[in-house]
Design a protein around this motif. Structure first.
Motif, PDB file in Angstrom:
ATOM      1  N   ALA A 156       0.814  -1.212   0.000  1.00 41.96           N
ATOM      2  CA  ALA A 156       0.000   0.000   0.000  1.00 41.96           C
ATOM      3  C   ALA A 156       0.851   1.268   0.000  1.00 41.96           C
ATOM      4  CB  ALA A 156      -0.932   0.001   1.209  1.00 41.96           C
ATOM      5  N   ARG A 157       2.087   1.153   0.474  1.00 42.76           N
ATOM      6  CA  ARG A 157       2.956   2.326   0.597  1.00 42.76           C
ATOM      7  C   ARG A 157       3.987   2.420  -0.518  1.00 42.76           C
ATOM      8  NH1 ARG A 157       3.403   0.999   7.031  1.00 42.76           N
ATOM      9  NH2 ARG A 157       1.501   2.109   7.661  1.00 42.76           N
ATOM     10  N   GLY A 158       3.823   1.635  -1.561  1.00 43.26           N
ATOM     11  CA  GLY A 158       4.789   1.685  -2.652  1.00 43.26           C
ATOM     12  C   GLY A 158       6.128   1.099  -2.276  1.00 43.26           C
ATOM     13  N   GLY A 159       6.109   0.063  -1.457  1.00 45.43           N
ATOM     14  CA  GLY A 159       7.331  -0.562  -0.964  1.00 45.43           C
ATOM     15  C   GLY A 159       7.550  -0.238   0.501  1.00 45.43           C
ATOM     16  N   ASP A 160       8.364  -1.020   1.151  1.00 44.01           N
ATOM     17  CA  ASP A 160       8.629  -0.845   2.577  1.00 44.01           C
ATOM     18  C   ASP A 160       9.446   0.431   2.803  1.00 44.01           C
ATOM     19  OD1 ASP A 160       9.330  -0.993   5.224  1.00 44.01           O
ATOM     20  OD2 ASP A 160      10.371  -2.913   5.077  1.00 44.01           O
ATOM     21  N   PRO A 161       8.884   1.433   3.488  1.00 45.89           N
ATOM     22  CA  PRO A 161       9.625   2.688   3.688  1.00 45.89           C
ATOM     23  C   PRO A 161      10.929   2.512   4.450  1.00 45.89           C
ATOM     24  CG  PRO A 161       7.305   2.971   4.240  1.00 45.89           C
ATOM     25  CD  PRO A 161       7.529   1.504   4.052  1.00 45.89           C
ATOM     26  N   VAL A 162      10.938   1.649   5.466  1.00 47.09           N
ATOM     27  CA  VAL A 162      12.153   1.481   6.266  1.00 47.09           C
ATOM     28  C   VAL A 162      13.259   0.833   5.433  1.00 47.09           C
ATOM     29  CG1 VAL A 162      13.151   0.392   8.308  1.00 47.09           C
ATOM     30  CG2 VAL A 162      10.868   1.408   8.433  1.00 47.09           C
ATOM     31  N   GLU A 163      12.900  -0.160   4.642  1.00 47.42           N
ATOM     32  CA  GLU A 163      13.905  -0.763   3.757  1.00 47.42           C
ATOM     33  C   GLU A 163      14.442   0.269   2.775  1.00 47.42           C
ATOM     34  OE1 GLU A 163      14.397  -4.200   0.318  1.00 47.42           O
ATOM     35  OE2 GLU A 163      12.696  -4.307   1.698  1.00 47.42           O
TER      36      GLU A 163
END
Length: 201
Positions: A109-116
């Motif tokens: 939902a966020r266009g990929g893992d933000p933390v990664e």
């Protein structure tokens, strides 16, 4: 023309103008500090700022507002924080980064893992080996005890990263996610030295 239709707003405070205004850039320039949490994280935790102001703003921009561009800036902040901790002797030089796990549905939902993405934008070796099982619920409304129960047995590891590593997350609240992540890595023989977060709530 695009700026007239969709004017760029500061990811930290929402003010119209640059991706980050000068005031928010100054707020984000602080040095990392040691934090404690209700749940024992098993290794030291350092945060780059409180969950307020510009720090809270960029986390929400990355996670809830689809701001992909600010992830690169957050990666630069993370790299600077790690360099500072290395210089202080708090973490070994060149430690790899392990992003804390997130639910697959949230990452999509966020266009990929933000933390990664932040870890990779830091320019450091990144080992995205942690995953949450489908049974894990969203943690945002859970208490510390419920968060620990929610994560029990639900952090999965796809491989043991070599050398020393630092676990990275966006926000430390109760410490439950960091505890579960570090415990899983340690149980598999990983050399986890610390955790670093963008914010501490």
């Amino acid at each position: 023309m695009l700026e007239l239709i969709l004017p760029r707003r500061c990811a930290g405070c929402g003010e119209a103008g640059l991706m980050l205004c000068a005031r928010c850039v100054r707020q984000l320039a602080g040095v990392p500090f040691r934090v404690t949490s209700p749940v024992d994280t098993l290794v030291p935790v350092f945060s780059m700022g409180p969950y307020a102001g510009a720090h809270r703003g960029i986390v929400l921009a990355m996670k809830e507002r689809g701001n992909l561009a600010v992830r690169a800036y957050a990666g630069s902040l993370l790299d600077a924080a790690l360099a500072h901790l290395e210089a202080r002797g708090e973490i070994p030089e060149g430690a790899g980064l392990v992003p804390a796990p997130t639910r697959a549905a949230s990452a999509r939902a966020r266009g990929g893992d933000p933390v990664e993405a932040v870890c990779r934008n830091a320019g450091r070796t990144t080992h995205a080996v942690l995953r949450l099982s489908h049974a894990a619920r969203d943690q945002s409304e859970l208490s510390a005890a419920d968060r620990r129960a929610n994560l029990a047995g639900r952090v999965q590891c796809t491989g043991v990263p070599p050398g020393s590593v630092v676990v990275v997350d966006d926000v430390v609240t109760t410490g439950s996610t960091l505890h579960a992540s570090v415990a899983k890595l340690l149980a598999l023989g990983a050399d986890v030295r610390a955790c670093v977060t963008l914010c501490a709530a």
